[in-house]
Design a protein around this motif. Structure first.
Motif, PDB file in Angstrom:
ATOM      1  N   LEU A  50       0.882  -1.144   0.116  1.00  0.00           N
ATOM      2  CA  LEU A  50      -0.062   0.063   0.034  1.00  0.00           C
ATOM      3  C   LEU A  50       0.921   1.195   0.070  1.00  0.00           C
ATOM      4  N   PHE A  51       0.674   1.981  -1.151  1.00  0.00           N
ATOM      5  CA  PHE A  51       1.335   3.323  -1.009  1.00  0.00           C
ATOM      6  C   PHE A  51       0.467   4.394  -0.345  1.00  0.00           C
ATOM      7  N   LEU A  52       0.919   4.958   0.628  1.00  0.00           N
ATOM      8  CA  LEU A  52      -0.283   5.753   1.399  1.00  0.00           C
ATOM      9  C   LEU A  52       0.581   7.192   1.817  1.00  0.00           C
ATOM     10  N   ASP A  53      -0.237   8.195   0.934  1.00  0.00           N
ATOM     11  CA  ASP A  53       0.280   9.489   1.222  1.00  0.00           C
ATOM     12  C   ASP A  53      -0.390  10.123   2.450  1.00  0.00           C
ATOM     13  N   ILE A  54       0.772  10.403   3.168  1.00  0.00           N
ATOM     14  CA  ILE A  54       0.441  11.197   4.563  1.00  0.00           C
ATOM     15  C   ILE A  54      -0.574  12.118   4.725  1.00  0.00           C
ATOM     16  N   GLN A  55      -0.460  12.991   3.944  1.00  0.00           N
ATOM     17  CA  GLN A  55      -1.353  14.193   4.012  1.00  0.00           C
ATOM     18  C   GLN A  55      -2.416  14.258   2.832  1.00  0.00           C
ATOM     19  N   LEU A  56      -3.657  13.827   3.019  1.00  0.00           N
ATOM     20  CA  LEU A  56      -4.750  13.881   1.869  1.00  0.00           C
ATOM     21  C   LEU A  56      -5.672  15.064   2.164  1.00  0.00           C
ATOM     22  N   ALA A  57      -6.219  15.174   0.958  1.00  0.00           N
ATOM     23  CA  ALA A  57      -7.244  16.339   0.965  1.00  0.00           C
ATOM     24  C   ALA A  57      -8.175  16.796   2.290  1.00  0.00           C
ATOM     25  N   ASP A  58      -8.589  15.392   2.830  1.00  0.00           N
ATOM     26  CA  ASP A  58      -9.600  15.471   3.773  1.00  0.00           C
ATOM     27  C   ASP A  58      -9.149  14.967   5.039  1.00  0.00           C
ATOM     28  N   GLY A  59      -7.560  14.862   5.122  1.00  0.00           N
ATOM     29  CA  GLY A  59      -7.077  14.733   6.520  1.00  0.00           C
ATOM     30  C   GLY A  59      -5.896  13.684   6.406  1.00  0.00           C
ATOM     31  N   LEU A  60      -5.324  13.531   7.564  1.00  0.00           N
ATOM     32  CA  LEU A  60      -4.194  12.722   7.778  1.00  0.00           C
ATOM     33  C   LEU A  60      -4.550  10.999   7.572  1.00  0.00           C
ATOM     34  N   CYS A  61      -3.436  10.464   6.794  1.00  0.00           N
ATOM     35  CA  CYS A  61      -3.951   8.871   6.526  1.00  0.00           C
ATOM     36  C   CYS A  61      -4.262   8.246   7.740  1.00  0.00           C
ATOM     37  N   PHE A  62      -3.835   8.474   8.879  1.00  0.00           N
ATOM     38  CA  PHE A  62      -4.023   7.668  10.090  1.00  0.00           C
ATOM     39  C   PHE A  62      -5.488   7.388  10.324  1.00  0.00           C
ATOM     40  N   GLU A  63      -6.290   8.212   9.729  1.00  0.00           N
ATOM     41  CA  GLU A  63      -7.972   7.856   9.987  1.00  0.00           C
ATOM     42  C   GLU A  63      -8.163   6.591   9.164  1.00  0.00           C
ATOM     43  N   ILE A  64      -7.462   6.312   8.309  1.00  0.00           N
ATOM     44  CA  ILE A  64      -7.743   4.998   7.671  1.00  0.00           C
ATOM     45  C   ILE A  64      -7.123   3.732   8.414  1.00  0.00           C
ATOM     46  N   LEU A  65      -5.849   4.084   8.984  1.00  0.00           N
ATOM     47  CA  LEU A  65      -5.535   2.974   9.908  1.00  0.00           C
ATOM     48  C   LEU A  65      -6.205   2.721  11.087  1.00  0.00           C
ATOM     49  N   GLU A  66      -6.958   3.899  11.684  1.00  0.00           N
ATOM     50  CA  GLU A  66      -7.665   3.785  12.761  1.00  0.00           C
ATOM     51  C   GLU A  66      -8.949   2.721  12.748  1.00  0.00           C
ATOM     52  N   ILE A  67      -9.363   2.736  11.494  1.00  0.00           N
ATOM     53  CA  ILE A  67     -10.502   2.065  10.984  1.00  0.00           C
ATOM     54  C   ILE A  67     -10.428   0.511  10.407  1.00  0.00           C
ATOM     55  N   ILE A  68      -9.351   0.444   9.584  1.00  0.00           N
ATOM     56  CA  ILE A  68      -9.173  -0.454   8.768  1.00  0.00           C
ATOM     57  C   ILE A  68      -7.854  -1.128   9.358  1.00  0.00           C
ATOM     58  N   ASN A  69      -7.956  -2.645   9.573  1.00  0.00           N
ATOM     59  CA  ASN A  69      -6.881  -3.217  10.006  1.00  0.00           C
ATOM     60  C   ASN A  69      -5.812  -3.747   8.579  1.00  0.00           C
TER      61      ASN A  69
END
Length: 246
Positions: A50-69
């Motif tokens: 997974l190539f994950l941009d840290i700063q997306l237009a709608d927030g930091l990518c960690f919101e994804i990691l908090e919801i998805i394992n």
């Protein structure tokens, strides 16, 4: 191998996909937001990388990691070199600075294969990035006025712009030449307040007086005091601009 790209700058995403194709890695998707990414993970099998941009237009990518394992090996990407100095100074993280170099991409893929990534690493990275905002964004700029040095607070800046190979800072008091390019300024400015609308202008959100629909799906900005040139949000930046002002 398969890969998923989460990146809100489409030219960067397309370039990365071309590079990955050269490494015989199949890209199964290009996503641009937290919301779209969460939906994709809920409805698709995870990729190898997974190539994950840290700063997306709608927030930091960690919101994804908090919801998805996430089970994929993650390679973080960022346009801000200062992130790398603090945020990546520990084991368990693979990352790339944009624009992505082909040789460094190859090394990052090899590193990602070998990493045993842990939640602790992501938590460290998240905390470092949260601290980043308060520690490294410039809060003032020094400009030369005759034989004197003037200090201008970042909140008093209406915009930065380039003109005839020089970079200018515009405040309500006047225009001043500064010794930085717009590109180098981007990593010094808080993205909550400043946005680069095209190759010539970086504007402060509080300086925007009106936003007007313009030709070819673009937007025209009217600022509080600056009216020397038209300020047009380039077509490829309109969506990100709209997310920024929300």
């Amino acid at each position: 191998m398969t890969a998923l790209i989460i990146e809100d700058e489409l030219p960067s995403a397309r370039r990365l996909e071309r590079l990955l194709n050269g490494f015989d890695i199949q890209v199964l998707g290009n996503l641009t937001s937290i919301k779209a990414s969460i939906s994709w993970f809920q409805n698709n099998q995870q990729t190898d990388i997974l190539f994950l941009d840290i700063q997306l237009a709608d927030g930091l990518c960690f919101e994804i990691l908090e919801i998805i394992n996430i089970s994929s090996k993650i390679i973080f990407t960022t346009a801000f070199p200062k992130y790398s100095i603090k945020a990546f100074d520990f084991d368990g993280i693979s990352y790339l600075l944009k624009p992505i170099n082909e040789e460094k991409l190859k090394l990052a893929i090899e590193k990602a294969k070998q990493l045993h990534q842990k939640d602790k690493s992501y938590e460290q990275l998240k905390k470092a990035l949260q601290d980043f905002e308060t520690e490294v964004y410039k809060t003032s700029f020094t400009v030369k006025v005759g034989n004197k040095i003037k200090i201008i607070a970042a909140d008093d800046v209406e915009l930065f712009y380039s003109f005839e190979n020089a970079t200018f800072l515009k405040s309500k008091e006047g225009n001043y030449i500064i010794n930085q390019s717009l590109t180098s300024l981007e990593s010094d400015l808080n993205p909550k307040f400043f946005f680069r609308v095209n190759r010539t202008f970086i504007v402060h959100i509080n300086a925007i007086k009106d936003i007007i629909s313009y030709t070819n799906s673009r937007l025209k900005l009217v600022l509080e005091t600056y009216n020397d040139q038209e300020i047009i949000v380039s077509r490829e930046r309109v969506k990100k601009f709209k997310n920024w002002i929300d």
